[in-house]
Design a protein around this motif. Structure first.
Motif, short mmCIF file in Angstrom:
data_model
loop_
_atom_site.label_atom_id
_atom_site.label_comp_id
_atom_site.label_asym_id
_atom_site.label_seq_id
_atom_site.Cartn_x
_atom_site.Cartn_y
_atom_site.Cartn_z
N SER A 1 13.60 16.67 -5.17
CA SER A 1 14.43 16.83 -6.41
C SER A 1 13.79 15.92 -7.85
CB SER A 1 15.75 15.41 -5.77
OG SER A 1 14.84 13.72 -6.29
N LEU A 2 12.72 15.24 -8.19
CA LEU A 2 12.08 15.56 -8.98
C LEU A 2 10.56 16.84 -9.12
CD1 LEU A 2 10.84 11.83 -9.19
CD2 LEU A 2 13.07 12.82 -9.23
N GLY A 3 11.05 17.69 -9.45
CA GLY A 3 10.69 19.45 -9.35
C GLY A 3 9.13 18.95 -8.26
N ARG A 4 9.24 18.38 -6.69
CA ARG A 4 7.80 17.79 -6.32
C ARG A 4 6.18 17.37 -6.97
NH1 ARG A 4 9.00 20.25 -1.63
NH2 ARG A 4 10.26 22.48 -1.52
N ILE A 5 7.01 16.61 -7.84
CA ILE A 5 6.04 15.40 -8.00
C ILE A 5 6.26 13.74 -7.95
CG2 ILE A 5 5.57 17.19 -9.93
CD1 ILE A 5 6.56 15.76 -12.33
N PRO A 6 4.62 13.48 -8.08
CA PRO A 6 5.62 11.83 -7.93
C PRO A 6 6.47 11.13 -8.81
CG PRO A 6 3.44 11.91 -7.63
CD PRO A 6 4.12 13.23 -7.73
N PRO A 7 6.91 9.42 -8.41
CA PRO A 7 7.82 9.50 -9.25
C PRO A 7 7.49 8.79 -10.40
CG PRO A 7 8.67 8.41 -6.70
CD PRO A 7 7.31 9.14 -7.23
N VAL A 8 5.90 8.32 -10.71
CA VAL A 8 5.51 7.73 -11.95
C VAL A 8 5.49 8.78 -12.98
CG1 VAL A 8 3.65 6.66 -12.21
CG2 VAL A 8 5.22 5.40 -10.55
N GLU A 9 4.40 9.78 -12.05
CA GLU A 9 4.31 11.33 -13.07
C GLU A 9 5.28 11.66 -13.77
OE1 GLU A 9 1.97 15.37 -11.99
OE2 GLU A 9 1.54 13.53 -11.17
N TYR A 10 6.69 11.98 -12.71
CA TYR A 10 7.83 12.45 -13.58
C TYR A 10 8.18 10.77 -14.47
CZ TYR A 10 12.55 13.99 -13.70
OH TYR A 10 13.68 14.26 -13.96
N ASP B 1 0.93 -1.52 0.01
CA ASP B 1 0.50 -0.31 0.14
C ASP B 1 0.71 1.85 0.30
OD1 ASP B 1 -3.11 1.17 0.98
OD2 ASP B 1 -1.75 1.95 1.79
N TRP B 2 1.84 1.47 1.12
CA TRP B 2 2.97 2.32 1.50
C TRP B 2 3.47 2.27 -0.34
CZ3 TRP B 2 8.22 2.47 0.89
CH2 TRP B 2 8.82 3.92 1.22
N LEU B 3 3.88 1.42 -1.08
CA LEU B 3 4.69 1.86 -2.07
C LEU B 3 3.86 1.91 -3.14
CD1 LEU B 3 7.63 1.14 -2.67
CD2 LEU B 3 7.04 -1.38 -4.06
N HIS B 4 2.96 1.84 -3.35
CA HIS B 4 2.24 2.32 -4.27
C HIS B 4 1.78 3.55 -3.89
CE1 HIS B 4 -1.49 2.90 -7.41
NE2 HIS B 4 -1.93 4.10 -6.61
N ARG B 5 1.22 4.24 -3.03
CA ARG B 5 1.67 5.42 -2.28
C ARG B 5 2.82 6.49 -2.75
NH1 ARG B 5 0.78 6.25 2.57
NH2 ARG B 5 0.36 4.65 3.21
N TYR B 6 3.51 5.69 -2.44
CA TYR B 6 5.26 6.35 -2.85
C TYR B 6 5.95 6.94 -3.88
CZ TYR B 6 10.38 6.93 -2.69
OH TYR B 6 11.62 7.33 -2.80
N ASN B 7 5.54 5.96 -4.91
CA ASN B 7 5.65 5.73 -6.39
C ASN B 7 4.56 6.78 -7.75
OD1 ASN B 7 7.65 4.29 -6.37
ND2 ASN B 7 6.35 2.37 -7.33
N HIS B 8 3.65 7.08 -6.50
CA HIS B 8 1.71 7.37 -7.35
C HIS B 8 1.66 8.98 -7.15
CE1 HIS B 8 1.44 4.46 -10.44
NE2 HIS B 8 1.68 3.79 -9.49
N GLN B 9 2.31 9.08 -5.66
CA GLN B 9 0.89 9.80 -4.97
C GLN B 9 1.72 11.09 -3.96
OE1 GLN B 9 -2.00 8.54 -2.21
NE2 GLN B 9 -2.09 7.34 -3.67
N ARG B 10 2.92 10.93 -3.85
CA ARG B 10 3.99 11.57 -2.87
C ARG B 10 5.05 11.67 -3.34
NH1 ARG B 10 8.97 10.99 -0.47
NH2 ARG B 10 9.24 11.67 1.85
#
Length: 223
Positions: A204-213, A191-200
């Motif tokens: 260092s990525l311009g304040r967007i989630p990793p998947v969105e980047y 559950d946390w990994l999904h939130r980390y990748n898609h919502q958090r």
């Protein structure tokens, strides 16, 4: 806030803005304080100046992975380990394997499952743990055409991307909850990994989630 009680105010505010929530900064801060989430920060130790060696991130997805182990214990005292893998390009958490024992064969199996889904990376950065320097690991990497980049002993900063990921995982999951079973750890981790990748949002990525980047820079790449 209830889902991420260990996020700082800045990160929670960034998340609210990213999700287009109507709350203003003042209102959010008042609620944050009423929930007693404004915990005091620990003071930083002053260290002497050191020569810094920059760690270059991969230039595209699936070019380089980083992996590492962590350990913790259930409420009963039973110890368990986690095997964490991230993509260095966008710090996306690819997989977290959880069990009481994670030998080289189990590590290879987890990596094989990732390769089947995402394809083989050009390299994997790791330390010099017995699982990572095992002959079976070297054979597996050679068969897949993957270069194993072992860091220098005692130099965890050379694997800084996954070390930073580990700190976030420990703060927001392992140290934040009491677990009575391995299945609870696995369920919360997924559950946390999904939130980390898609919502958090990631600073260092311009304040967007990793998947969105990743999607923003490589819209035609699918995993």
């Amino acid at each position: 806030m209830a889902l991420n009680p260990r996020h700082g105010f800045g990160l929670l505010y960034d998340s609210a803005r990213h999700q287009d929530k109507p709350w203003g900064k003042t209102v959010l801060w008042r609620v944050y304080c009423e929930l007693r989430l404004n915990l005091p920060r620990r003071g930083k130790k002053r260290l002497p100046a050191r020569i810094k060696q920059p760690l270059h991130a991969a230039g595209q997805p699936n070019q380089g992975w980083s992996c590492d182990f962590m350990s913790d214990a259930l409420w009963s005292g039973r110890r368990f380990r986690t095997f964490n893998v991230i993509d260095e390009f966008n710090r996306e958490g690819l997989h977290i394997e959880v069990d009481t024992s994670l030998p080289a064969a189990r590590v290879i199996r987890a990596l094989n499952e990732l390769v089947e889904v995402r394809g083989a990376p050009l390299s994997i950065r790791l330390d010099n743990g017995p699982e990572f320097i095992a002959h079976a690991m070297a054979q597996w990497a050679q068969s897949k055409g993957i270069a194993l980049q072992h860091i220098q002993p005692g130099k965890p900063t050379q694997n800084a991307y996954v070390e930073r990921f580990n700190k976030t995982y420990r703060t927001e999951v392992l140290d934040c909850y009491v677990f009575e079973s391995l299945q609870e750890v696995r369920d919360m981790t997924v559950d946390w990994l999904h939130r980390y990748n898609h919502q958090r949002p990631h600073e260092s990525l311009g304040r967007i989630p990793p998947v969105e980047y990743r999607v923003k820079l490589f819209p035609n790449l699918y995993f």
